[in-house]
Write an enzyme that holds these catalytic residues in place. Structure first.
Site, short mmCIF file in Angstrom:
data_model
loop_
_atom_site.label_atom_id
_atom_site.label_comp_id
_atom_site.label_asym_id
_atom_site.label_seq_id
_atom_site.Cartn_x
_atom_site.Cartn_y
_atom_site.Cartn_z
CD GLU A 41 -2.82 -0.93 0.07
OE1 GLU A 41 -3.19 0.10 -0.31
OE2 GLU A 41 -3.30 -2.12 -0.45
CD GLU A 45 -2.68 -3.23 -7.25
OE1 GLU A 45 -2.12 -3.62 -6.39
OE2 GLU A 45 -3.58 -2.15 -7.34
#
Ligand SMILES: [Zn+2]
Length: 420
Positions: free
Chosen positions: A281, A362
């Site tokens: 994150e 990602e």
């Protein structure tokens, strides 16, 4: 029949066919691979878990087919078949004499929202209390569900109505460049929401407690300071009240910035795995993905509003989509509704571009996580979450390329293994 009518009907049909085709491809592919765990996961995923994931994917796929067909039909009913026109006439004739132009326009938006929510309710109930229930994910009680609906309506009234009134006022009062002013208001609202949502709205629905002191907190704080983040605002959210699905997210802006762990995540992963998920994150922040996505959204909404500014002044925009514009009342709310209805089929056709960008982000966040934590921990965490959420390990490649905002597990884990 106008060119706009043909273009719109064509886009609706094309989008629906594409959705149905992709969904059947996905279901066929998953069903075909249901009885064998892919070689790469043979040691780590049981056949039972693999089959459960396949069944869950198939059940959601069947439900998705029904929902796609229904929403396309509903879209045509609202537009070309005259639903919005009838609603507009009814609301205008009853409300405008009593409450004036602004009252009529707000009533039209509210009536549309209420009808839409009511029509969506059976689907939502089925998804929550039948589909999710059957696979053991639902934790929602009727009491909680009704409470959520009620709070949702309240937030909609308190936040949505004033915002709608502001936009309608701008449309009526600022002349031909209204779309530019509306964009400024919309952008300010979104920035404000980024600050206010985590602190004011989200706590209406969930309880947020600071991450308790202890080994995990020390580990998380160590990671954050190593990555150059102020290690404050660490919260645990009681996600288990509604669902067994696990997650973690980074939210907010400036001083309202916070890291939120679902309690379901903390109960399933060990300390190293949680740190690896957090490192991922943080990677999104380090690579400015959040900022880039925000700028993209702002840019797209400016383009959208400019397009609407151009369309809304021509009668063909309304008649081409099945609505008669009013002659003795403002058409701004009508234009907003029509635009919101007409845009999604076109956006769906270009949505793979967004999914592709998201998958690239990602991979970048994963690479960052590998540098800051142990890639093997992240791989283990992803595998656990995958299994726990009953996500399929064998998606149809084309389906994944069209829809997936995250790379398929096979690709993601292969990339992680190559880096650790
Ligand atoms: Zn991510």
């Amino acid at each position: 029949m106008s060119a706009l009518t043909l273009l719109f009907a064509g886009a609706v049909l094309l989008a629906l066919l594409l959705k149905l085709w992709l969904a059947t491809r996905q279901m066929r592919h998953v069903a075909l691979h249901r009885d064998r765990v892919p070689a790469a996961f043979a040691g780590s995923v049981s056949l039972q878990a693999h089959r459960r994931a396949a069944d869950y994917t198939l059940a959601r796929g069947r439900f998705g087919l029904l929902q796609a067909a229904f929403s396309s039909a509903l879209l045509l009913v609202w537009t070309l078949l005259g639903g919005l026109d009838a609603l507009n006439v009814a609301v205008r004739d009853t409300v405008q004499p009593l409450l004036g132009d602004m009252g009529y326009q707000l009533a039209l938006l509210a009536a549309f929202a209420v009808i839409g929510a009511v029509l969506d309710l059976p689907f939502d109930l089925y998804r929550t209390f039948v589909l999710e229930q059957r696979f053991g994910f639902n934790r929602m009680t009727w009491k909680l569900y009704l409470g959520d609906q009620l709070k949702g309506v309240l937030v909609g009234v308190v936040v949505g109505l004033p915002l709608a009134a502001l936009v309608l006022w701008i449309m009526g009062a600022t002349g031909s460049l209204w779309w530019l002013w509306a964009w400024v208001a919309w952008t300010v609202f979104q920035l404000l929401a980024l600050v206010l949502y985590p602190t004011l709205i989200a706590p209406l629905f969930n309880r947020f407690t600071p991450l308790p002191d202890g080994e995990l907190k020390a580990q998380v704080q160590g990671l954050m300071s190593r990555c150059g983040f102020a290690a404050k605002g660490l919260f645990v959210m009681d996600g288990s009240r509604r669902s067994a699905h696990a997650n973690a997210y980074f939210t907010g802006l400036g001083a309202a910035k916070r890291v939120v762990f679902f309690d379901t995540l903390l109960s399933k992963l060990n300390g190293n795995e949680i740190a690896a998920v957090l490192a991922h994150e943080l990677g999104h922040y380090k690579h400015r993905h959040v900022l880039k996505r925000m700028l993209l959204v702002f840019g797209l909404s400016l383009a959208g509003l400019a397009l609407l500014g151009w369309l809304a002044s021509s009668a063909g925009f309304y008649t081409g989509l099945g609505v008669r514009p009013s002659l003795d009342a403002p058409n701004d709310a009508l234009a907003l509704l029509l635009f919101m209805l007409a845009l999604p089929p076109f956006m769906f056709l270009i949505s793979p571009l967004g999914a592709r960008l998201s998958r690239r982000h990602e991979f970048e966040a994963d690479a960052y996580a590998c540098a800051q934590a142990d890639g093997r921990d992240l791989a283990n965490a992803l595998l656990k979450l995958h299994e726990d959420n009953a996500a399929t390990l064998t998606p149809d490649p084309l389906y994944a390329r069209f829809y997936y905002s995250h790379p398929p597990a096979t690709e993601r884990l292969a990339a992680l293994r190559a880096q650790s």
